[in-house]
Scaffold this active site. Structure first.
Site, short mmCIF file in Angstrom:
data_model
loop_
_atom_site.label_atom_id
_atom_site.label_comp_id
_atom_site.label_asym_id
_atom_site.label_seq_id
_atom_site.Cartn_x
_atom_site.Cartn_y
_atom_site.Cartn_z
CD GLU A 291 -8.83 15.53 24.09
OE1 GLU A 291 -7.68 15.79 24.06
OE2 GLU A 291 -10.12 16.31 24.49
CB CYS B 194 -5.87 15.71 31.04
SG CYS B 194 -7.78 14.76 29.93
CB THR C 176 -3.80 58.42 28.35
OG1 THR C 176 -3.76 59.95 29.37
CG2 THR C 176 -3.17 58.12 27.83
CB SER D 223 -9.98 60.27 29.43
OG SER D 223 -10.28 59.88 30.26
CD1 TRP E 189 -17.37 58.02 25.34
CD2 TRP E 189 -15.33 56.59 26.14
NE1 TRP E 189 -17.50 57.87 26.78
CE2 TRP E 189 -16.95 56.59 26.74
CE3 TRP E 189 -14.45 56.04 26.90
CZ2 TRP E 189 -16.70 56.26 27.85
CZ3 TRP E 189 -14.48 54.54 27.72
CH2 TRP E 189 -15.79 55.04 28.56
NE ARG F 30 -13.39 46.37 30.31
CZ ARG F 30 -13.47 47.16 30.87
NH1 ARG F 30 -14.96 47.12 30.50
NH2 ARG F 30 -13.44 48.14 30.73
CG ASP G 121 -11.29 57.34 34.18
OD1 ASP G 121 -11.49 58.94 34.22
OD2 ASP G 121 -10.30 56.91 34.02
CB SER H 43 -0.21 51.03 48.25
OG SER H 43 -0.20 52.35 48.15
#
Length: 368
Positions: free
Chosen positions: A52, A75, A161, A168, A170, A184, A200, A231
């Site tokens: 705005e 806002c 995959t 993999s 491509w 992304r 990879d 983890s």
């Protein structure tokens, strides 16, 4: 006056901030007088003028008695920039047509109330579904505390995959890989798993040269947290992702003290199965103003995300290739015993990207 026609123009303006506005919402505005657009504006990036304000600045004194079309409720509070509702009032805007209300707790109708109290005619919502589609993360973050979660997958026509030996690159063509760059770029954070890093060694960067969009350089310069779900701290210290300062290793809270001192570490709770708690991660990212999060990961983490019930959307690239029955499968999911337990998806969009197909699918919530 055709409100939908002018709101569609405002939405086109909002789209110009698709890859740069985060963590703010993408917002567009057009000012109309005597049936003609006299000014346009959109929000480019945090700290810069809102849609705005940019339109009003362009219009100058011509803004008086004009109609403002805005894709999100103006806002009502002062943040890094002045309140847009106050700016519209001061400029002498006669009518405000809005697409949707703002779920931000500082707004939630307060901006519209301020306009009405000032004697401005307020009309809306107009093209609300289109406006909501532009800002799924902003909406979800301010209603649940978590970002909108998108999972990118790529597979051969027979659902594989990688070859049995792990090769993999491509599966999909260059056009699909360029399209992933734009996924992304619109994301506030990217999440991958340690298995993907080990197999990879991806960089997972946004490269301006591959975006082919307006403001590509600015988008590539946006700092997006890059989270590696690891983890038990197995990440190779030579991994490409560790060369980026925004990379953070998410590990179990019980392993944080063991992490090398130079790594940025995020301790997460573990679920009953010992895996990292995805909800804990998403709440953390939501608290860090992340609107949309992109998961680019392997079969284990992708399967865990699907099982978690926290996934909103899958973007699937399908290459016209066959990889054979012993190649690696797309997802690791537990055995599904009955047809009632299937994971239901709603196909929102199908299009060809180079030689490949891209399916965008919404994850349907399980009915009680």
């Amino acid at each position: 006056m055709n409100h939908e026609t002018f709101m569609a123009e405002a939405l086109r303006e909002a789209e110009r901030g698709l890859y740069t506005a985060q963590p703010n919402p993408r917002v567009g505005c057009v000012l109309v007088k005597a049936g003609q657009i006299i000014a346009r504006g959109f929000h480019l990036q945090t700290g810069h003028g809102h849609a705005e304000a940019n339109a009003l600045k362009f219009a100058g004194t011509e803004a008086r008695d004009a109609t403002a079309y805005v894709t999100l409720e103006p806002c009502s509070f002062v943040g890094r920039t002045p309140a847009c509702a106050d700016s519209l009032i001061k400029a002498g805007i006669k009518t405000v047509v809005y697409a949707m209300t703002d779920p931000h707790p500082g707004n939630c109708g307060k901006g519209l109330e301020k306009l009405v109290a000032a004697g401005i005619d307020v009309v809306g919502p107009v093209l609300e579904a289109s406006a909501r589609a532009l800002n799924p993360g902003h909406i979800k973050r301010f209603t649940t505390g978590m970002p909108y979660v998108r999972l990118k997958l790529a597979m051969s026509l027979d659902g594989k995959t990688a070859l049995a030996n792990g090769s993999s690159q491509w599966i999909t063509g260059s056009a699909a890989r360029q399209d992933v760059q734009r996924l992304r770029a619109r994301s506030s954070a990217i999440v991958t798993g340690v298995e993907t890093v080990i197999a990879d060694d991806p960089a997972l960067t946004v490269r301006a040269a591959d975006l082919n969009v307006e403001f590509a350089e600015l988008s590539a310069s946006v700092v997006r947290p890059l989270i590696v779900m690891d983890s038990n701290l197995r990440i190779p210290l030579t991994a490409k992702v560790l060369t980026q300062p925004q990379t953070q290793i998410a590990c179990g809270q019980d392993r944080v003290a063991e992490a090398p001192a130079h790594l940025s570490v995020l301790g997460l709770a573990r679920g009953a199965d010992g895996r990292l708690d995805i909800r804990d991660l998403l709440l953390n990212l939501g608290a860090r103003d992340c609107n949309e999060v992109l998961f680019e990961c392997g079969a284990t983490l992708a399967g865990g995300l699907v099982q978690s019930g926290l996934l909103d959307e899958i973007v699937m690239y399908i290459a016209p290739r066959m990889m054979g029955h012993d190649a690696r499968s797309l997802l690791k999911l537990p055995t599904i015993a009955t047809m009632d337990d299937l994971v239901e998806l709603d196909i929102a969009d199908v299009r060809r990207v180079g030689q490949d197909l891209r399916l965008t699918m919404k994850v349907e919530a399980k009915k009680p």
